[in-house]
Design a protein around this motif. Sequence first.
Motif, PDB file in Angstrom:
ATOM      1  N   ARG A  29     -11.877  41.607  14.697  1.00 53.41           N
ATOM      2  CA  ARG A  29     -11.261  42.829  13.547  1.00 53.41           C
ATOM      3  C   ARG A  29      -9.944  42.987  12.837  1.00 53.41           C
ATOM      4  O   ARG A  29      -9.750  43.533  11.415  1.00 53.41           O
ATOM      5  CB  ARG A  29     -11.349  44.401  14.591  1.00 53.41           C
ATOM      6  CG  ARG A  29     -12.026  44.339  14.960  1.00 53.41           C
ATOM      7  CD  ARG A  29     -12.746  46.002  15.923  1.00 53.41           C
ATOM      8  NE  ARG A  29     -13.824  46.395  16.304  1.00 53.41           N
ATOM      9  CZ  ARG A  29     -13.730  47.056  17.623  1.00 53.41           C
ATOM     10  NH1 ARG A  29     -12.496  47.659  18.109  1.00 53.41           N
ATOM     11  NH2 ARG A  29     -14.911  47.515  17.733  1.00 53.41           N
ATOM     12  N   ALA A  30      -9.564  42.327  13.620  1.00 50.51           N
ATOM     13  CA  ALA A  30      -7.962  42.043  12.888  1.00 50.51           C
ATOM     14  C   ALA A  30      -8.195  41.698  11.581  1.00 50.51           C
ATOM     15  O   ALA A  30      -7.499  41.494  10.595  1.00 50.51           O
ATOM     16  CB  ALA A  30      -6.759  41.438  14.118  1.00 50.51           C
ATOM     17  N   LEU A  31      -8.784  40.843  11.447  1.00 55.42           N
ATOM     18  CA  LEU A  31      -9.091  39.886  10.062  1.00 55.42           C
ATOM     19  C   LEU A  31      -9.669  40.832   8.943  1.00 55.42           C
ATOM     20  O   LEU A  31     -10.136  39.957   7.715  1.00 55.42           O
ATOM     21  CB  LEU A  31     -10.022  38.506  10.434  1.00 55.42           C
ATOM     22  CG  LEU A  31      -8.650  37.201  11.117  1.00 55.42           C
ATOM     23  CD1 LEU A  31      -9.322  36.255  11.099  1.00 55.42           C
ATOM     24  CD2 LEU A  31      -7.563  36.881   9.916  1.00 55.42           C
ATOM     25  N   GLY A  32     -10.970  42.191   9.294  1.00 54.68           N
ATOM     26  CA  GLY A  32     -11.824  42.280   9.093  1.00 54.68           C
ATOM     27  C   GLY A  32     -13.049  41.573   8.545  1.00 54.68           C
ATOM     28  O   GLY A  32     -13.910  41.851   7.834  1.00 54.68           O
ATOM     29  N   ILE A  33     -13.199  41.223   9.799  1.00 58.00           N
ATOM     30  CA  ILE A  33     -15.052  40.245   9.152  1.00 58.00           C
ATOM     31  C   ILE A  33     -15.724  41.283  10.075  1.00 58.00           C
ATOM     32  O   ILE A  33     -15.693  41.106  11.273  1.00 58.00           O
ATOM     33  CB  ILE A  33     -14.570  38.960  10.184  1.00 58.00           C
ATOM     34  CG1 ILE A  33     -13.107  38.536   9.251  1.00 58.00           C
ATOM     35  CG2 ILE A  33     -15.687  37.815  10.052  1.00 58.00           C
ATOM     36  CD1 ILE A  33     -13.087  36.544  10.130  1.00 58.00           C
ATOM     37  N   THR A  34     -17.163  41.145   9.718  1.00 57.89           N
ATOM     38  CA  THR A  34     -17.689  41.973  10.178  1.00 57.89           C
ATOM     39  C   THR A  34     -18.652  41.039  11.123  1.00 57.89           C
ATOM     40  O   THR A  34     -18.308  39.786  10.989  1.00 57.89           O
ATOM     41  CB  THR A  34     -18.925  42.688   9.453  1.00 57.89           C
ATOM     42  OG1 THR A  34     -19.413  41.108   8.906  1.00 57.89           O
ATOM     43  CG2 THR A  34     -18.468  43.440   8.476  1.00 57.89           C
ATOM     44  N   GLN A  35     -19.199  41.646  11.877  1.00 64.25           N
ATOM     45  CA  GLN A  35     -20.147  40.503  13.040  1.00 64.25           C
ATOM     46  C   GLN A  35     -21.092  39.950  12.111  1.00 64.25           C
ATOM     47  O   GLN A  35     -21.624  38.815  13.107  1.00 64.25           O
ATOM     48  CB  GLN A  35     -20.538  41.464  13.826  1.00 64.25           C
ATOM     49  CG  GLN A  35     -19.651  42.194  15.278  1.00 64.25           C
ATOM     50  CD  GLN A  35     -20.834  43.213  16.199  1.00 64.25           C
ATOM     51  OE1 GLN A  35     -21.436  43.771  15.817  1.00 64.25           O
ATOM     52  NE2 GLN A  35     -20.424  43.197  17.272  1.00 64.25           N
ATOM     53  N   LYS A  36     -21.684  40.549  11.170  1.00 62.74           N
ATOM     54  CA  LYS A  36     -22.804  40.014  11.075  1.00 62.74           C
ATOM     55  C   LYS A  36     -22.025  38.425   9.928  1.00 62.74           C
ATOM     56  O   LYS A  36     -22.644  36.851  10.057  1.00 62.74           O
ATOM     57  CB  LYS A  36     -23.159  40.724   9.641  1.00 62.74           C
ATOM     58  CG  LYS A  36     -24.176  39.976   8.841  1.00 62.74           C
ATOM     59  CD  LYS A  36     -25.796  40.300   8.898  1.00 62.74           C
ATOM     60  CE  LYS A  36     -26.883  39.734   7.600  1.00 62.74           C
ATOM     61  NZ  LYS A  36     -27.217  38.129   8.156  1.00 62.74           N
ATOM     62  N   LYS A  37     -20.880  38.558   9.356  1.00 62.67           N
ATOM     63  CA  LYS A  37     -20.420  37.639   8.487  1.00 62.67           C
ATOM     64  C   LYS A  37     -19.489  36.369   9.529  1.00 62.67           C
ATOM     65  O   LYS A  37     -19.709  35.376   9.592  1.00 62.67           O
ATOM     66  CB  LYS A  37     -19.048  38.212   7.246  1.00 62.67           C
ATOM     67  CG  LYS A  37     -18.279  37.115   6.842  1.00 62.67           C
ATOM     68  CD  LYS A  37     -17.121  37.783   6.055  1.00 62.67           C
ATOM     69  CE  LYS A  37     -16.316  36.760   5.450  1.00 62.67           C
ATOM     70  NZ  LYS A  37     -15.046  36.809   4.200  1.00 62.67           N
ATOM     71  N   LEU A  38     -19.208  36.868  10.579  1.00 57.71           N
ATOM     72  CA  LEU A  38     -18.877  35.861  11.886  1.00 57.71           C
ATOM     73  C   LEU A  38     -19.820  34.579  11.915  1.00 57.71           C
ATOM     74  O   LEU A  38     -20.380  33.467  12.636  1.00 57.71           O
ATOM     75  CB  LEU A  38     -18.480  36.791  12.804  1.00 57.71           C
ATOM     76  CG  LEU A  38     -17.986  35.716  14.126  1.00 57.71           C
ATOM     77  CD1 LEU A  38     -17.012  34.351  13.782  1.00 57.71           C
ATOM     78  CD2 LEU A  38     -16.910  36.435  15.379  1.00 57.71           C
ATOM     79  N   ALA A  39     -21.458  35.973  12.529  1.00 55.54           N
ATOM     80  CA  ALA A  39     -22.210  35.520  13.224  1.00 55.54           C
ATOM     81  C   ALA A  39     -23.010  34.221  11.867  1.00 55.54           C
ATOM     82  O   ALA A  39     -23.302  32.867  12.506  1.00 55.54           O
ATOM     83  CB  ALA A  39     -23.500  36.250  13.077  1.00 55.54           C
ATOM     84  N   ASP A  40     -23.137  34.637  10.582  1.00 58.44           N
ATOM     85  CA  ASP A  40     -23.496  33.533   9.725  1.00 58.44           C
ATOM     86  C   ASP A  40     -22.397  32.195   9.396  1.00 58.44           C
ATOM     87  O   ASP A  40     -23.400  30.981   9.721  1.00 58.44           O
ATOM     88  CB  ASP A  40     -23.163  34.545   7.908  1.00 58.44           C
ATOM     89  CG  ASP A  40     -24.252  35.270   8.317  1.00 58.44           C
ATOM     90  OD1 ASP A  40     -24.932  35.189   9.055  1.00 58.44           O
ATOM     91  OD2 ASP A  40     -24.555  36.247   7.462  1.00 58.44           O
ATOM     92  N   SER A  41     -21.577  32.713  10.341  1.00 58.98           N
ATOM     93  CA  SER A  41     -20.525  31.348   9.621  1.00 58.98           C
ATOM     94  C   SER A  41     -20.330  30.095  10.989  1.00 58.98           C
ATOM     95  O   SER A  41     -20.416  28.928  10.792  1.00 58.98           O
ATOM     96  CB  SER A  41     -19.053  31.866   9.973  1.00 58.98           C
ATOM     97  OG  SER A  41     -18.861  32.636   9.061  1.00 58.98           O
ATOM     98  N   VAL A  42     -20.420  30.747  12.268  1.00 56.17           N
ATOM     99  CA  VAL A  42     -21.300  29.904  12.916  1.00 56.17           C
ATOM    100  C   VAL A  42     -22.481  29.353  13.070  1.00 56.17           C
ATOM    101  O   VAL A  42     -23.242  29.128  14.544  1.00 56.17           O
ATOM    102  CB  VAL A  42     -20.594  30.143  14.382  1.00 56.17           C
ATOM    103  CG1 VAL A  42     -18.823  30.749  13.861  1.00 56.17           C
ATOM    104  CG2 VAL A  42     -21.026  31.629  14.757  1.00 56.17           C
TER     105      VAL A  42
END
Length: 143
Positions: A29-42
């Motif tokens: 949240r501090a970085l403004g990353i969505t759950q979807k974006k984090l999920a796609d990245s990993v």
Amino acid sequence: MRSENRSQQSTKPDIIDVEVGEKIRSRRRALGITQKKLADSVGVTFQQIQKYEKGANRVGASRLLQIANVLTVSASFLFPNERKASAEKKEQAEYHPYADLLGFLESSEGSELNAAFARIRSPAIRARTVALIKTIAEAGPDR
């Protein structure tokens, strides 16, 4: 009896898994990353990230390292600090306003407050904001 023990253990997330999830959520949240974006990245689904953040699913070591890399922190950053874990395990009810400052800063509220405050450019508005928060904190029994 052993299988009963396992089923009882699986219904309640481990405190460490919950705290790791809270740190992941807070940093994301501090970085403004969505759950979807984090999920796609990993390489997982956003539902899996939700489960990690709630502590419902444990994060494996390799996945934790991937998440840490995306969140630009060390993997050790995502583990709970010893003082906080120890305090929670003892279930201390007494409130110590400065003892857990780091815990507050890692919370979603602390993260949001810090991010918002950092966007205030005017020193006068910053000073008035700090004065307002102090007044609210000292206002009464609901502290």
